[in-house]
Design a protein around this motif. Sequence first.
Motif, short mmCIF file in Angstrom:
data_model
loop_
_atom_site.label_atom_id
_atom_site.label_comp_id
_atom_site.label_asym_id
_atom_site.label_seq_id
_atom_site.Cartn_x
_atom_site.Cartn_y
_atom_site.Cartn_z
N ARG A 146 0.81 -1.23 0.00
CA ARG A 146 0.00 0.00 0.00
C ARG A 146 0.84 1.27 0.00
N VAL A 147 2.09 1.18 0.39
CA VAL A 147 2.91 2.39 0.37
C VAL A 147 4.01 2.28 -0.69
N ARG A 150 2.37 1.07 -4.24
CA ARG A 150 1.31 1.98 -4.68
C ARG A 150 1.84 3.39 -4.93
N GLU A 151 2.74 3.83 -4.07
CA GLU A 151 3.24 5.20 -4.21
C GLU A 151 4.37 5.29 -5.23
N MET B 94 0.08 10.61 1.52
CA MET B 94 0.45 9.78 0.37
C MET B 94 0.16 10.59 -0.90
N PRO B 95 1.20 10.95 -1.66
CA PRO B 95 0.99 11.85 -2.79
C PRO B 95 0.15 11.28 -3.92
N SER B 96 0.09 9.95 -4.04
CA SER B 96 -0.67 9.40 -5.16
C SER B 96 -2.15 9.20 -4.82
N ARG B 97 -2.51 9.52 -3.58
CA ARG B 97 -3.91 9.37 -3.19
C ARG B 97 -4.56 10.73 -2.98
N PHE B 105 -7.21 5.78 4.23
CA PHE B 105 -6.09 4.84 4.29
C PHE B 105 -6.09 3.94 5.53
#
Lengths: 226, 348
Positions: A146-147, A150-151, B94-97, B105
Amino acid sequence: MQGILTDIFPNLMSKWPDFIKSIHDTFIMVIWAGGVGFVFGLSFGIILTVTKPGGVLENRPLFQFLDKITNLFRSIPFIILLTAVMPLTRVIMGTAIGVPGAIVPLVLGSVPFFTRQVQSALAQTDEGLIEAAESMGCSPWEIITRVYLRESIGPLARATTITAISLLGLTAMAGAVGAGGLGDFAIRYGHDRNMQDITWATVIVLVVAVSIVQITGDTIAKKNTH
Amino acid sequence: MIELTDIVKTFQAGAKQVDALRNVSLTIEDGEIFGIIGFSGAGKSTLVRCINLLGRPTSGSVKIDGTDLMTLSSKELREERKKIGMIFQHFNLMPSRTVFGNVAFPLKGSGLSGEEIQKKVRKLLSLVDLSDKENAYPSELSGGQKQRVAIARSLANDPKILLSDEATSALDPQTTSSILQLLKKLNRELGITIVVITHEMEVIKEICNRVAVMEDGAVVELGDVFDVFADPKHSLTKNFIRTTSNLSKIEQMVADGVPGVTPEKGEVLAKLSYRQKDVSEPLISTTAKEFSLDINIILADVEIVGGAPIGGTVVILHGDSARIDEAVKYLRNKNVGVEVIKDARNPY
């Protein structure tokens, strides 16, 4: 149309079925070696990232081992690797020649490279995000999926693009073990028999292939960067 | 209740051993806003990371509502961490969310349905006043808005404790104030215990009930914010307080010879500081009448700290020399700190 093509690419038109087969062989090699290599490279890249000193699953022996192995394989020139791993290829694939014989060295040649690419992509993840996720009670597995992953979709897409393009280059060398493919086709006819039009046609196909890969990678990376 | 007992943390920096925390013991009560102040390197961030064991102490015990976190398995610890929210200096979104994705999250795996998650996230966003930014990405937000999103995210699992690690240090003064007011509101409305780490005395003054002053890995002063401000014991605390008060400027002004602050012959320049919680008497006016003095206020700085006024004034006392002495005595008896800065009555 056929007439013009025959004028510009006389030799190519006479070797047309060979040309199509070599494109197909290259495609098969890239897909298989790329697919297998992606899974291994991504896994090793993740393992290196989380087991590094200070990582969420810090494990010095495993990190050191994987790090050294990656360096070892990175330092072997591909053309030497091709012949050096032939016995292993025979054990795994049942043959050391042809397209199946090329896949093992292609995987071994591209995995260490992709591993480093993945490692550097994941290293761009802000340590603060990992800390925040830990403070929220995320498990190491959740932090990976998730980190980290995903990022890092953007950087990972770029890493995959670079590796896929370099893999395409490696397949040309695989012709040395009789793997076929575009590289082999260009050497066999374009160079050995001095059929220049065949060399150029091969170059055109490769430029198109590289462009498609690059554009796809860029699009994915752009879509996932905010 | 958070009970930290004999917390020791040592780091190995090469061959050298660094004592980041030396036997720190603290008890933080439910529902209070507890401040920890110190310069960088004092160990305050290390200490706050001991509360949720993001950094495990070398020795000591960390108890939250009686549960010793040090003895928990990593799975149990993760469950415990969900009840302790944390916000950071650099927000760590979180930059992509999107904003929604960030606040949602921590809710994954909480057992809530998609619809319930949506409802909860919207409620949290309205609590931090950001309902209209649901679909924005962090890169599109200002620093203050990012911290509000981070606060909403930290509250997603209804924690009992919120740890704030320099949460306002990257923000401008106005935004800092609005974030502090938000924290205060959360403390009041949700009854959440807040532990605030900062290097700014302003922050402590504005929202904390109690404060611990840290230096070199140890707590050097601990007490009610009002008491600490009114009567700081440790030199470090005095330093911190001086940075927040305008009254400290007077020494510099006298030294610079700023017109109007220099007492004429026969006058006394003095600093009066209020030390108790009931400064409701018109002290200056009473003193002036009682002792037939002219009292000229040069500077005044009185603020509300911990619910009571604190601060003081700088005055020039003009009148009969003996009566000035009596007035000083009178004020001291009233528990007002009197510091004579310059006495121009007996020029040599």
